[in-house]
Design an enzyme around this catalytic site. Structure first.
Site, PDB file in Angstrom:
ATOM      1  N   CYS A  10       3.054  -3.388   3.996  1.00  0.00           N
ATOM      2  CA  CYS A  10       2.233  -2.250   4.413  1.00  0.00           C
ATOM      3  C   CYS A  10       2.867  -1.657   5.663  1.00  0.00           C
ATOM      4  O   CYS A  10       4.049  -1.918   5.934  1.00  0.00           O
ATOM      5  CB  CYS A  10       0.762  -2.638   4.602  1.00  0.00           C
ATOM      6  SG  CYS A  10       0.394  -3.763   5.953  1.00  0.00           S
ATOM      7  N   GLY A  11       2.134  -0.836   6.393  1.00  0.00           N
ATOM      8  CA  GLY A  11       2.745  -0.188   7.555  1.00  0.00           C
ATOM      9  C   GLY A  11       3.251  -1.211   8.556  1.00  0.00           C
ATOM     10  O   GLY A  11       4.399  -1.162   9.001  1.00  0.00           O
ATOM     11  N   THR A  12       2.384  -2.142   8.920  1.00  0.00           N
ATOM     12  CA  THR A  12       2.745  -3.176   9.894  1.00  0.00           C
ATOM     13  C   THR A  12       2.920  -4.562   9.271  1.00  0.00           C
ATOM     14  O   THR A  12       3.542  -5.433   9.884  1.00  0.00           O
ATOM     15  CB  THR A  12       1.630  -3.309  10.950  1.00  0.00           C
ATOM     16  OG1 THR A  12       0.411  -3.635  10.263  1.00  0.00           O
ATOM     17  CG2 THR A  12       1.449  -2.016  11.739  1.00  0.00           C
ATOM     18  N   GLY A  13       2.286  -4.780   8.141  1.00  0.00           N
ATOM     19  CA  GLY A  13       2.186  -6.126   7.550  1.00  0.00           C
ATOM     20  C   GLY A  13       0.947  -6.869   8.029  1.00  0.00           C
ATOM     21  O   GLY A  13       0.588  -7.915   7.465  1.00  0.00           O
ATOM     22  N   HIS A  63       7.650 -24.866   9.261  1.00  0.00           N
ATOM     23  CA  HIS A  63       6.531 -25.415  10.037  1.00  0.00           C
ATOM     24  C   HIS A  63       5.171 -25.163   9.387  1.00  0.00           C
ATOM     25  O   HIS A  63       4.283 -26.008   9.488  1.00  0.00           O
ATOM     26  CB  HIS A  63       6.495 -24.792  11.446  1.00  0.00           C
ATOM     27  CG  HIS A  63       7.597 -25.259  12.334  1.00  0.00           C
ATOM     28  ND1 HIS A  63       7.484 -25.313  13.708  1.00  0.00           N
ATOM     29  CD2 HIS A  63       8.860 -25.693  12.061  1.00  0.00           C
ATOM     30  CE1 HIS A  63       8.608 -25.767  14.235  1.00  0.00           C
ATOM     31  NE2 HIS A  63       9.471 -25.982  13.261  1.00  0.00           N
ATOM     32  N   ARG A 119       5.777 -34.164  10.580  1.00  0.00           N
ATOM     33  CA  ARG A 119       4.715 -33.865  11.552  1.00  0.00           C
ATOM     34  C   ARG A 119       3.998 -32.558  11.237  1.00  0.00           C
ATOM     35  O   ARG A 119       2.873 -32.344  11.680  1.00  0.00           O
ATOM     36  CB  ARG A 119       5.289 -33.825  12.968  1.00  0.00           C
ATOM     37  CG  ARG A 119       6.187 -32.633  13.261  1.00  0.00           C
ATOM     38  CD  ARG A 119       6.806 -32.715  14.644  1.00  0.00           C
ATOM     39  NE  ARG A 119       7.508 -31.505  15.036  1.00  0.00           N
ATOM     40  CZ  ARG A 119       8.728 -31.166  14.626  1.00  0.00           C
ATOM     41  NH1 ARG A 119       9.375 -31.938  13.781  1.00  0.00           N
ATOM     42  NH2 ARG A 119       9.295 -30.041  15.048  1.00  0.00           N
ATOM     43  N   HIS A 120       4.668 -31.698  10.471  1.00  0.00           N
ATOM     44  CA  HIS A 120       4.040 -30.408  10.139  1.00  0.00           C
ATOM     45  C   HIS A 120       2.975 -30.551   9.044  1.00  0.00           C
ATOM     46  O   HIS A 120       2.075 -29.726   8.947  1.00  0.00           O
ATOM     47  CB  HIS A 120       5.097 -29.405   9.673  1.00  0.00           C
ATOM     48  CG  HIS A 120       6.197 -29.215  10.658  1.00  0.00           C
ATOM     49  ND1 HIS A 120       5.984 -28.700  11.918  1.00  0.00           N
ATOM     50  CD2 HIS A 120       7.530 -29.485  10.587  1.00  0.00           C
ATOM     51  CE1 HIS A 120       7.134 -28.664  12.575  1.00  0.00           C
ATOM     52  NE2 HIS A 120       8.083 -29.132  11.800  1.00  0.00           N
ATOM     53  N   ARG A 135       6.936   0.332   8.335  1.00  0.00           N
ATOM     54  CA  ARG A 135       7.040   1.410   9.323  1.00  0.00           C
ATOM     55  C   ARG A 135       7.862   1.022  10.547  1.00  0.00           C
ATOM     56  O   ARG A 135       8.364   1.888  11.245  1.00  0.00           O
ATOM     57  CB  ARG A 135       5.639   1.842   9.768  1.00  0.00           C
ATOM     58  CG  ARG A 135       4.888   2.634   8.698  1.00  0.00           C
ATOM     59  CD  ARG A 135       3.636   3.287   9.236  1.00  0.00           C
ATOM     60  NE  ARG A 135       3.047   4.169   8.229  1.00  0.00           N
ATOM     61  CZ  ARG A 135       1.740   4.276   8.010  1.00  0.00           C
ATOM     62  NH1 ARG A 135       0.889   3.566   8.730  1.00  0.00           N
ATOM     63  NH2 ARG A 135       1.281   5.105   7.086  1.00  0.00           N
ATOM     64  N   GLY A 193      -2.437  -5.908   8.205  1.00  0.00           N
ATOM     65  CA  GLY A 193      -3.612  -5.841   7.332  1.00  0.00           C
ATOM     66  C   GLY A 193      -3.426  -6.688   6.087  1.00  0.00           C
ATOM     67  O   GLY A 193      -4.362  -7.377   5.638  1.00  0.00           O
ATOM     68  N   ASP A 244       0.872  -1.172   0.000  1.00  0.00           N
ATOM     69  CA  ASP A 244       0.000   0.000   0.000  1.00  0.00           C
ATOM     70  C   ASP A 244       0.913   1.227   0.000  1.00  0.00           C
ATOM     71  O   ASP A 244       2.129   1.102  -0.235  1.00  0.00           O
ATOM     72  CB  ASP A 244      -1.010  -0.035   1.164  1.00  0.00           C
ATOM     73  CG  ASP A 244      -0.352   0.148   2.521  1.00  0.00           C
ATOM     74  OD1 ASP A 244       0.899   0.196   2.585  1.00  0.00           O
ATOM     75  OD2 ASP A 244      -1.082   0.246   3.521  1.00  0.00           O
ATOM     76  N   HIS A 245       0.336   2.412   0.265  1.00  0.00           N
ATOM     77  CA  HIS A 245       1.153   3.634   0.249  1.00  0.00           C
ATOM     78  C   HIS A 245       2.240   3.607   1.322  1.00  0.00           C
ATOM     79  O   HIS A 245       3.351   4.049   1.101  1.00  0.00           O
ATOM     80  CB  HIS A 245       0.257   4.875   0.428  1.00  0.00           C
ATOM     81  CG  HIS A 245      -0.667   4.752   1.586  1.00  0.00           C
ATOM     82  ND1 HIS A 245      -1.794   3.961   1.544  1.00  0.00           N
ATOM     83  CD2 HIS A 245      -0.642   5.293   2.835  1.00  0.00           C
ATOM     84  CE1 HIS A 245      -2.433   4.033   2.698  1.00  0.00           C
ATOM     85  NE2 HIS A 245      -1.741   4.825   3.510  1.00  0.00           N
TER      86      HIS A 245
HETATM   87  C1  RB5 Z   1      -2.117   2.425   6.499  1.00  0.00           C
HETATM   88  O1  RB5 Z   1      -2.217   3.595   7.252  1.00  0.00           O
HETATM   89  C2  RB5 Z   1      -1.969   1.229   7.423  1.00  0.00           C
HETATM   90  O2  RB5 Z   1      -3.167   0.972   8.081  1.00  0.00           O
HETATM   91  C3  RB5 Z   1      -1.539   0.004   6.638  1.00  0.00           C
HETATM   92  O3  RB5 Z   1      -0.357   0.271   5.969  1.00  0.00           O
HETATM   93  C4  RB5 Z   1      -1.265  -1.269   7.430  1.00  0.00           C
HETATM   94  O4  RB5 Z   1      -0.388  -1.020   8.469  1.00  0.00           O
HETATM   95  C5  RB5 Z   1      -2.452  -2.017   7.849  1.00  0.00           C
HETATM   96  O5  RB5 Z   1      -2.338  -3.098   8.454  1.00  0.00           O
END
Ligand code: RB5
Length: 145
Positions: A65-68, A98, A132-133, A109, A70, A8-9
């Site tokens: 994405c920001g956190t991965g 696994h 086993r996996h 981020r 979503g 994403d952005h």
């Molecule tokens: C975008 O602001 C943010 O929500 C997205 O990049 C991501 O972190 C969602 O999980």
């Protein structure tokens, strides 16, 4: 090896850099976008990459994405996908060995580019352990039906 990549952005800049890194390592890269850092919705790009993986057009998917988080939630809605959000290097081989993860989702981020490169190296270099996996992964996939 061939991967499909998207972001994403928030993940755009690292997606561009990671695509370049993968190509420099001899990995074929299908870039599903976006093409700039304009605001977009991450599920749209998760869907594109997940479809490439589910249809067998590529070996693995990479989503940024920001956190991965979503991206992982969205990609895991697609049948056949096992997406793992990896933010530390030592989890990457375990997601393959696994869990037979076929998409790795990355945080732009909170995780620096160099660490994400190491995560990708470890993820792509590790095979599924089977044994086993295998039965456990079969049970995950049975949840789709
Ligand atoms: C975008 O602001 C943010 O929500 C997205 O990049 C991501 O972190 C969602 O999980």
């Amino acid at each position: 090896m061939r991967v499909s990549i998207g972001s994403d952005h928030a993940g755009f800049e690292q997606k561009e850099m990671l695509a370049g890194y993968l190509e420099s390592q001899g990995v074929g890269v299908l870039d599903r976008g976006p093409e700039n850092a304009d605001r977009v919705d991450y599920p749209d790009y998760a869907a594109l990459v997940a479809a490439d993986v589910a249809e067998g057009a590529v070996d693995f998917g990479v989503l940024v994405c920001g956190t991965g988080i979503g991206m992982a939630i969205a990609a895991n809605k697609v049948h056949g996908i096992r997406a793992a959000n990896i933010v530390r290097e030592d989890f990457a081989p375990l997601a393959r060995e696994h869990n037979d993860a076929n998409i790795v989702t990355l945080s732009a981020r909170f995780v620096p580019f160099e660490e994400n490169c190491r995560i990708l190296d470890a993820f792509l270099a590790t095979s599924f352990g089977g044994g086993r996996h295998a039965g456990r992964v079969d049970k995950i996939m049975a949840l789709e039906s």
